[in-house]
Design a protein around this motif. Structure first.
Motif, short mmCIF file in Angstrom:
data_model
loop_
_atom_site.label_atom_id
_atom_site.label_comp_id
_atom_site.label_asym_id
_atom_site.label_seq_id
_atom_site.Cartn_x
_atom_site.Cartn_y
_atom_site.Cartn_z
N ARG A 1 2.02 2.72 -3.36
CA ARG A 1 1.07 3.51 -4.15
C ARG A 1 0.24 4.34 -3.17
O ARG A 1 0.12 3.97 -2.00
CB ARG A 1 0.20 2.62 -5.01
CG ARG A 1 -0.65 1.66 -4.22
CD ARG A 1 -1.36 0.65 -5.13
NE ARG A 1 -2.35 -0.13 -4.48
CZ ARG A 1 -2.14 -1.04 -3.53
NH1 ARG A 1 -0.93 -1.26 -3.09
NH2 ARG A 1 -3.12 -1.73 -3.01
N PRO A 2 -0.34 5.43 -3.62
CA PRO A 2 -1.11 6.27 -2.68
C PRO A 2 -2.27 5.51 -2.03
O PRO A 2 -2.98 4.76 -2.69
CB PRO A 2 -1.63 7.39 -3.58
CG PRO A 2 -0.74 7.39 -4.78
CD PRO A 2 -0.28 5.97 -4.96
N ALA A 3 -2.42 5.68 -0.74
CA ALA A 3 -3.53 5.07 0.00
C ALA A 3 -4.15 6.15 0.89
O ALA A 3 -3.44 6.99 1.44
CB ALA A 3 -3.04 3.90 0.84
N SER A 4 -5.45 6.11 1.03
CA SER A 4 -6.15 7.12 1.83
C SER A 4 -5.97 6.83 3.32
O SER A 4 -5.64 5.70 3.71
CB SER A 4 -7.63 7.12 1.48
OG SER A 4 -8.23 5.90 1.91
N ALA A 5 -6.23 7.83 4.13
CA ALA A 5 -6.16 7.64 5.59
C ALA A 5 -7.15 6.59 6.04
O ALA A 5 -6.87 5.80 6.95
CB ALA A 5 -6.42 8.97 6.30
N SER A 6 -8.31 6.50 5.38
CA SER A 6 -9.30 5.49 5.77
C SER A 6 -8.81 4.08 5.42
O SER A 6 -9.12 3.13 6.13
CB SER A 6 -10.66 5.78 5.13
OG SER A 6 -10.59 5.64 3.73
N ALA A 7 -8.06 3.95 4.34
CA ALA A 7 -7.50 2.64 3.99
C ALA A 7 -6.51 2.18 5.05
O ALA A 7 -6.48 1.01 5.44
CB ALA A 7 -6.83 2.68 2.62
N TRP A 8 -5.69 3.11 5.56
CA TRP A 8 -4.75 2.77 6.62
C TRP A 8 -5.50 2.43 7.90
O TRP A 8 -5.14 1.50 8.61
CB TRP A 8 -3.77 3.92 6.87
CG TRP A 8 -2.79 4.08 5.75
CD1 TRP A 8 -2.74 5.10 4.85
CD2 TRP A 8 -1.73 3.19 5.39
NE1 TRP A 8 -1.72 4.90 3.95
CE2 TRP A 8 -1.08 3.74 4.27
CE3 TRP A 8 -1.27 1.98 5.91
CZ2 TRP A 8 0.01 3.12 3.65
CZ3 TRP A 8 -0.18 1.36 5.30
CH2 TRP A 8 0.43 1.93 4.18
N PRO B 1 2.83 8.29 5.23
CA PRO B 1 1.42 8.65 5.16
C PRO B 1 0.83 8.81 6.56
O PRO B 1 1.47 8.45 7.56
CB PRO B 1 0.78 7.45 4.44
CG PRO B 1 1.70 6.31 4.75
CD PRO B 1 3.08 6.90 4.87
N ASP B 2 -0.39 9.32 6.64
CA ASP B 2 -1.07 9.46 7.92
C ASP B 2 -1.56 8.08 8.34
O ASP B 2 -2.54 7.56 7.82
CB ASP B 2 -2.24 10.42 7.78
CG ASP B 2 -3.01 10.59 9.09
OD1 ASP B 2 -2.54 10.10 10.14
OD2 ASP B 2 -4.10 11.19 9.06
N ASP C 1 -8.50 1.15 8.07
CA ASP C 1 -9.11 -0.17 7.88
C ASP C 1 -8.08 -1.28 8.12
O ASP C 1 -8.39 -2.29 8.75
CB ASP C 1 -9.68 -0.31 6.46
CG ASP C 1 -10.93 0.53 6.25
OD1 ASP C 1 -11.52 1.01 7.25
OD2 ASP C 1 -11.31 0.70 5.08
N SER D 1 0.82 -1.22 0.00
CA SER D 1 0.00 0.00 0.00
C SER D 1 0.85 1.26 0.00
O SER D 1 0.47 2.27 -0.59
CB SER D 1 -0.93 0.01 1.22
OG SER D 1 -1.85 -1.05 1.14
#
Length: 181
Positions: free
Chosen positions: A103-110, A149-150, A112, A100
């Motif tokens: 590639r870019p991943a959203s804060a919500s993906a992290w 990332p966050d 989860d 992950s």
């Protein structure tokens, strides 16, 4: 398990011609990049770091107190079982976080992914230890990796470890090491 090019069909995750527990030799250009990234990751995993191996025993003290570990044979049994359960979970989560981070991943993906560790770790003590180690590794990693990332305030250790590994370029080298349990 999805087949990746260059991996053996009869032993998923292992390069053709490698026995279990051996390290395969990747192509030279990939090898140099992977070696440099791995050396940086090993610095973070050093037992002298605040998040290193001495930070948590994985329950060995409790197993000794309960009489489950009494000698080297029972210690080996305990370690193998720990690796096959919580170790496997941590490895899977770290591998996912590594991919992950590439590639870019959203804060919500992290969030989860972090929540998936909570759901699969029934012991509150192990969840707390993982979060404490994750927080320490995150604090240390922020000084070494500028584009983290966050991952949240108190991410689990394998989430942080995988994210840092991915940012260090280890996503491509992840299939080169196998461990025989």
């Amino acid at each position: 398990v999805a087949h990746r090019p260059g991996l053996s069909q009869d032993a998923p995750g292992r390069l053709p011609g490698t026995a279990s527990g051996q390290v395969a030799t990747p192509p030279p250009a990939t090898r140099a990049t992977a070696d440099a990234a791995l050396s940086r990751l090993l610095v973070l995993a050093d037992s002298r770091a605040p998040t290193g191996g001495h930070a948590h025993s994985g329950g060995v003290e409790q197993a000794i107190a309960r009489g489950l570990v009494t000698d080297t044979g029972s210690l080996l049994w305990f370690i193998r079982r720990r690796l096959a359960t919580s170790g496997l979970l941590a490895a899977a989560v770290a591998a996912r976080a590594c991919a992950s981070a590439a590639r870019p991943a959203s804060a919500s993906a992290w969030a989860d992914l972090d929540g998936a560790v909570d759901v699969r770790t029934p012991s509150q003590a192990l969840r707390d230890a993982s979060r404490a180690q994750g927080r320490g590794l995150l604090r240390l990693s922020r000084r070494l990796v500028t584009d983290l990332p966050d991952l949240g305030r108190r991410p689990h250790h394998p989430v942080v470890l995988g994210a840092v590994a991915g940012l260090l370029g280890l996503a491509e080298a992840a299939g080169f090491i196998t461990i025989d349990l």
